[in-house]
Design an enzyme around this catalytic site. Sequence first.
Site, PDB file in Angstrom:
ATOM      1  N   CYS A 148      28.427  24.652 -14.035  1.00  0.00           N
ATOM      2  CA  CYS A 148      27.462  25.164 -12.814  1.00  0.00           C
ATOM      3  C   CYS A 148      29.095  26.193 -11.781  1.00  0.00           C
ATOM      4  O   CYS A 148      29.660  24.898 -11.283  1.00  0.00           O
ATOM      5  CB  CYS A 148      26.993  24.119 -12.516  1.00  0.00           C
ATOM      6  N   CYS A 152      26.280  29.190   1.847  1.00  0.00           N
ATOM      7  CA  CYS A 152      24.579  29.905   1.547  1.00  0.00           C
ATOM      8  C   CYS A 152      24.419  30.387   3.422  1.00  0.00           C
ATOM      9  O   CYS A 152      24.667  29.640   4.234  1.00  0.00           O
ATOM     10  CB  CYS A 152      23.970  29.428   0.838  1.00  0.00           C
ATOM     11  N   CYS A 205      17.861  26.611   3.326  1.00  0.00           N
ATOM     12  CA  CYS A 205      16.341  25.837   2.738  1.00  0.00           C
ATOM     13  C   CYS A 205      16.705  24.900   3.720  1.00  0.00           C
ATOM     14  O   CYS A 205      17.773  24.100   3.738  1.00  0.00           O
ATOM     15  CB  CYS A 205      16.893  26.468   1.208  1.00  0.00           C
ATOM     16  N   GLY A 209      25.548  28.835  -3.239  1.00  0.00           N
ATOM     17  CA  GLY A 209      25.584  30.520  -2.264  1.00  0.00           C
ATOM     18  C   GLY A 209      24.320  30.738  -3.094  1.00  0.00           C
ATOM     19  O   GLY A 209      23.736  30.241  -4.536  1.00  0.00           O
ATOM     20  N   GLU A 210      23.632  32.272  -2.905  1.00  0.00           N
ATOM     21  CA  GLU A 210      22.717  32.556  -3.124  1.00  0.00           C
ATOM     22  C   GLU A 210      23.425  33.924  -4.127  1.00  0.00           C
ATOM     23  O   GLU A 210      24.089  34.852  -3.995  1.00  0.00           O
ATOM     24  CB  GLU A 210      22.252  33.409  -2.878  1.00  0.00           C
ATOM     25  N   SER A 233      20.939  31.862 -11.248  1.00  0.00           N
ATOM     26  CA  SER A 233      19.150  30.916 -10.901  1.00  0.00           C
ATOM     27  C   SER A 233      19.454  32.293  -8.645  1.00  0.00           C
ATOM     28  O   SER A 233      20.442  31.563  -8.242  1.00  0.00           O
ATOM     29  CB  SER A 233      19.853  29.540 -10.165  1.00  0.00           C
ATOM     30  N   SER A 252      14.687  29.044  -8.062  1.00  0.00           N
ATOM     31  CA  SER A 252      14.470  28.052  -6.792  1.00  0.00           C
ATOM     32  C   SER A 252      12.818  28.565  -6.444  1.00  0.00           C
ATOM     33  O   SER A 252      12.388  28.706  -5.168  1.00  0.00           O
ATOM     34  CB  SER A 252      15.313  27.770  -5.911  1.00  0.00           C
ATOM     35  N   LEU A 253      11.825  27.712  -7.351  1.00  0.00           N
ATOM     36  CA  LEU A 253      10.055  27.686  -6.105  1.00  0.00           C
ATOM     37  C   LEU A 253       9.997  26.989  -5.425  1.00  0.00           C
ATOM     38  O   LEU A 253       9.823  26.616  -3.687  1.00  0.00           O
ATOM     39  CB  LEU A 253       9.240  27.865  -7.101  1.00  0.00           C
ATOM     40  N   HIS A 254      10.112  25.593  -5.721  1.00  0.00           N
ATOM     41  CA  HIS A 254       9.479  24.537  -4.810  1.00  0.00           C
ATOM     42  C   HIS A 254       8.663  24.112  -3.577  1.00  0.00           C
ATOM     43  O   HIS A 254       8.643  23.360  -3.536  1.00  0.00           O
ATOM     44  CB  HIS A 254      10.893  24.445  -3.813  1.00  0.00           C
ATOM     45  N   ASN A 283      18.017  14.481  -4.700  1.00  0.00           N
ATOM     46  CA  ASN A 283      19.025  14.138  -3.990  1.00  0.00           C
ATOM     47  C   ASN A 283      19.059  14.005  -2.606  1.00  0.00           C
ATOM     48  O   ASN A 283      20.439  14.990  -2.228  1.00  0.00           O
ATOM     49  CB  ASN A 283      20.368  14.350  -4.566  1.00  0.00           C
ATOM     50  N   CYS A 287      24.852  19.659  -4.848  1.00  0.00           N
ATOM     51  CA  CYS A 287      25.401  20.807  -4.538  1.00  0.00           C
ATOM     52  C   CYS A 287      26.146  20.790  -3.027  1.00  0.00           C
ATOM     53  O   CYS A 287      25.264  20.899  -2.211  1.00  0.00           O
ATOM     54  CB  CYS A 287      24.684  21.554  -5.197  1.00  0.00           C
TER      55      CYS A 287
END
Length: 364
Positions: free
Chosen positions: A109, A116, A120, A169-170, A201, A223-225, A300, A343
């Site tokens: 990963c 970022c 979020c 990061g995005e 992602s 990443s919907l959530h 987490n 992360c």
Amino acid sequence: MDATCTKPNLLDLDRPGLAGLLTQLGEKPFRADQLLQWLHARGCDDFAAMTNLSKALRERLAQETEIRVPEVTADQQAADGTRKWLLRLPGGSAIETVYIPETRRGTLCVSSQVGCQLNCSFCQTAQQGFNRNLSTGEILGQMWTASRLLPPHPVREKPITNVVFMGMGEPLLNFDNVVAAIRVLLDDLAYGLSKRRVTVSTAGVVPMIDRLREECPVALAVSLHAPDDALRDELVPLNRRYPIAELLDACRRYVAGDDRRRVTFEYTLLAGVNDHPAQAKALAKLLARVPAKVNLIPYNPVAGLPYETSPPEAVAKFRDEVLRHGLVATVRKTRGDGIDGACGQLAGKVLPRQRRSTHVPVVV
């Protein structure tokens, strides 16, 4: 970038880039094939050891270029084999890279930015603000470093079989450098990964999803959530710019024409926020017309944020409701217990606050 880094970093260049550099040095372009193999397939950082290059070329490369990789400042390993590195970059910034071993594959990963800018509300990395994009060489430097540090695998030819851009990061907001790095990951003379083994992602930068499909269509995760715009606006502020309907249209375009492809939708379960069975039903209805699989992620917890982990029974009910509506759904196993597994946790401890910038508007 550190002002002291004045020589070209060879890790910033893909095969055509190396060919261009070597042509400038008066060499034949095919030398790029040999140099690419030394750099990535063999992980060599010693020009003198590159014995199929002429001595004169080796000396000139040593004088005029460099192989610059991030410095490992922490190396943590959990009991389950998950390994996490903290890497220091020129200028003092820090990023994380995580290796997750499984029976049949080993996943790395990687990070694509320092911090970022998407903010979020539940994310550890968001708490650090945004510093800068990583260069191509800094992205590949994570793969290069992990490949050298990991021991040979007893079964697989290579310890690392998959790469996911799910670290800090995005990635689609650092598009050019990320795609350049992916091209090296896919190159048979470098790491030779297949497109289905490299996953980008994204939180949903719609125009860049379309561009990725055109330029480098690797596996896509979103990443919907949340199953509706009101909640997603709160959890993923980027949704206010690219709401769910636009995002799902882009996902359908991404996999159009290939019946074997699916988009992975990541859904972090937050207790009492997005984990009710009615929300699972809404999620299944939302994704009914998208070739999709759902990856449910137990949260987490992050110190200072008001979110908690969903109880195991709530996770199971949510998964079962999604499955009942015909979608493929799995619950991600918690990995890296005993180390700073989430992360951004490790970098967040060491990144000096004075080097953090504030969140910046997303302009695409």
